[in-house]
Motif scaffolding. Sequence first.
Motif, PDB file in Angstrom:
ATOM      1  N   THR A  54       0.832  -1.206   0.000  1.00 45.54           N
ATOM      2  CA  THR A  54       0.000   0.000   0.000  1.00 45.54           C
ATOM      3  C   THR A  54       0.867   1.257   0.000  1.00 45.54           C
ATOM      4  OG1 THR A  54      -1.727  -1.198   1.188  1.00 45.54           O
ATOM      5  CG2 THR A  54      -1.888   1.194   1.190  1.00 45.54           C
ATOM      6  N   ARG A 112       2.152   1.718  -3.537  1.00 45.68           N
ATOM      7  CA  ARG A 112       1.101   2.290  -4.389  1.00 45.68           C
ATOM      8  C   ARG A 112       0.916   3.781  -4.120  1.00 45.68           C
ATOM      9  NH1 ARG A 112      -5.171   0.160  -3.930  1.00 45.68           N
ATOM     10  NH2 ARG A 112      -6.139   1.637  -5.360  1.00 45.68           N
ATOM     11  N   THR A 113       0.917   4.161  -2.839  1.00 47.86           N
ATOM     12  CA  THR A 113       0.739   5.563  -2.462  1.00 47.86           C
ATOM     13  C   THR A 113       1.920   6.402  -2.927  1.00 47.86           C
ATOM     14  OG1 THR A 113      -0.478   4.803  -0.525  1.00 47.86           O
ATOM     15  CG2 THR A 113       0.291   7.072  -0.494  1.00 47.86           C
ATOM     16  N   ASP A 123       3.851   5.839  -5.474  1.00 47.37           N
ATOM     17  CA  ASP A 123       3.666   5.988  -6.918  1.00 47.37           C
ATOM     18  C   ASP A 123       2.650   7.102  -7.190  1.00 47.37           C
ATOM     19  OD1 ASP A 123       3.297   5.594  -9.661  1.00 47.37           O
ATOM     20  OD2 ASP A 123       2.290   3.667  -9.452  1.00 47.37           O
ATOM     21  N   ALA A 124       1.515   7.049  -6.538  1.00 46.10           N
ATOM     22  CA  ALA A 124       0.465   8.055  -6.763  1.00 46.10           C
ATOM     23  C   ALA A 124       0.963   9.460  -6.435  1.00 46.10           C
ATOM     24  CB  ALA A 124      -0.769   7.721  -5.929  1.00 46.10           C
ATOM     25  N   ALA A 125       1.742   9.587  -5.365  1.00 49.70           N
ATOM     26  CA  ALA A 125       2.200  10.908  -4.925  1.00 49.70           C
ATOM     27  C   ALA A 125       3.388  11.402  -5.736  1.00 49.70           C
ATOM     28  CB  ALA A 125       2.555  10.866  -3.439  1.00 49.70           C
ATOM     29  N   ALA A 130       0.453   3.082   6.580  1.00 46.33           N
ATOM     30  CA  ALA A 130       0.198   3.487   5.195  1.00 46.33           C
ATOM     31  C   ALA A 130      -0.526   4.837   5.148  1.00 46.33           C
ATOM     32  CB  ALA A 130      -0.618   2.421   4.466  1.00 46.33           C
ATOM     33  N   ALA A 135       0.878   8.291   3.458  1.00 51.09           N
ATOM     34  CA  ALA A 135       0.090   9.044   2.479  1.00 51.09           C
ATOM     35  C   ALA A 135       0.082  10.532   2.825  1.00 51.09           C
ATOM     36  CB  ALA A 135      -1.345   8.504   2.429  1.00 51.09           C
TER      37      ALA A 135
END
Lengths: 279, 279
Positions: free
Chosen positions: B133, B136-137, B139-141, B254, B258
Motif C-alpha cells: 500500500t 502504491r501511495t 507511486d500516486a504521490a 500506510a 500518504a
Amino acid sequence: MAGRELTSLRSPRVKAARRLAKRAFRRRENRFLAEGPQAVREALEIPGGLAELFTTAEAEARHPELVLAAERAGAPVLRVSGEVMAELAQTVTPQGLLAVCEFVDVPLDRALENGPRLVTVLAHVRDPGNAGTVLRTADAAGSETVVFTDASVDPYNGKCVRASAGSLFHLPVVVGPRFDALIPELKGAGLTVLAADGAGDRTLDEAIDEGVLARPTAWVFGNEAWGLPEEILRHVDEVVRVPIYGRAESLNLATAAAVCLYASARAQRGSQGERPSRM
Amino acid sequence: MAGRELTSLRSPRVKAARRLAKRAFRRRENRFLAEGPQAVREALEIPGGLAELFTTAEAEARHPELVLAAERAGAPVLRVSGEVMAELAQTVTPQGLLAVCEFVDVPLDRALENGPRLVTVLAHVRDPGNAGTVLRTADAAGSETVVFTDASVDPYNGKCVRASAGSLFHLPVVVGPRFDALIPELKGAGLTVLAADGAGDRTLDEAIDEGVLARPTAWVFGNEAWGLPEEILRHVDEVVRVPIYGRAESLNLATAAAVCLYASARAQRGSQGERPSRM
C-alpha cells in the motif's frame, strides 16, 4: 475475581456472546464484541459501556486492574478456558480479554448539534478493515463525527472494531442513515459537502487554494472498487479528486481519506499544532 | 494458443512456479509471481519482464489479447486446469491468469542518478500488505523511487505485489540496502532525509511552514508497531510527526505515509496540478 471457569461452548453466556459475531444478533441485542486490553479500557471509559467481560486465567493475572475495574463498573466478569476464548475471539492469537460492549452510536441530530467543523461520511464502504482504518484516521485528523450510511459496512463488525484501534469509542459515530436523507441534514448544519472521487473536476490542491477546505466540511468517501454512485455525486457541493502524479491508477480508500482529512485539518487549523482532546 | 492443459501439480513447470511463493526460491530464480490481467499487462510493458504465463481455458477466452501478447513477447504460455491454478494462485478467487515475472528492482545508484526529488524508504516494514500500500501511495504521490531496506519485507511477496496494485512495475524499486549504508547515499544525492515517527520534535505542518518539504526529500517510514529504532532516528536530518488532533493514539503506517508524501508533493509542485507521467 471471576467465579469458576466456563469450559463449555454450550454455556448460555458463551453462546450469547458468540452470536454477536453476526450483525443480526448485534442489532437485536445492541451489543458488540471488542478484543484485547485496550478495547476493555476504552469501553470502561464510557459509563455503562462495558456489558460483560470474558477473560482467561492468564489474562486476569496479566491485567488484574482491568478485571477489578470491570467489577467496579458492575459488569459481570466471566472466566473461560483458553479453548472457549479461542472460539469467542475473532483473531488468530486472542489476547485473553473479550469485552461485550453496548452500542456507542448516537443519533445524527445529536452528532451535529454542536456545529462540527469536520465530519466524515462512509458511503458504500464495504470492507470492514478499510472502514475501521478510515475511522481511526478520521479520529486522528480531528474529525468530530463519523457517519456510516445504510449502504456501508457495520462499524460493529469485528474487523472494523479492530482496525479502528479504539477510535470507535473516541468520537460520536452515527449508524445507518440513508444518503439522500443525510445530505440536507449536513448542509443544514452549515457543512460544505465534498465527495472524494477520482472523477472530480477539481483537485484537492485547487480546493485548498480556493479556500474551500477552510469551511466546515463533511467529506464523503465511497466504495473501494467503484467509488461513489452518480446519484451521490450529483447531490454534494463539490467532487474533489486527490491528484495522481505517478502511474498509479488510483489510491486505496483509506489513504485517499487520510490525504483529504489532513488537508482539511491543516486548512481549518492553520499551523496551530495539535489541540488538546475535545472530549 | 497454449498447448495441452497441465492438470498435475507434479508437472515440473507447475512445481517450479509454486516454489516462487517462497522468498528463498524467488531470490535464486530472480523471479516472482503476479496474478490477474492487470499484472500481466504491467509485466508485458517491461521488455523481458514476463517470463511465463499460466492461464486457464476460461481466462484465455476472456483475455485472448494478453495470451497473444505474451506469445509475441516470447514468453511460454502454459494452460492449466482450474485446480492447478487454484494451487498456484495465492488468492481465494484466482482470476485465471498468473504471470511469472523477472525481478524489476534496480541498483541504488541507478535509482538515484537522475536526481530524484521524492524518494520513499521502507525501513523495518514487516507487513507485506502495508508495504504494498505504501508503494502504491508513493507511486500516486509522484515519488520517483522506493527503497526497501534489508530489514523490510520482500517487495516480491505475493501480498505486497497485490497491495501495490501494479505500482511495483511503475517506478524504480531498490531492494535490500542496509540503512546505515543508505543514508550517506541519499544525502550525497542531495536529498534531505526525513523520518516519519510519532516521537518527532516537529509536526508535519511546521516542516511545511518552514520550507523543509519543498527540498528534494527522502521519507523514511518504519515499523507498523514500534516505529523507527533510535539508530535510524539519530542519523536522519529530521524526525517529523504527523499531528494527532483527536484521541487516536497513532496512525496506521500506510495512512501516515500518504499524509507525508502528499504534503511533499504539494510543497514541491505548488498547485501545478498533475504532471504527465515521467516514465
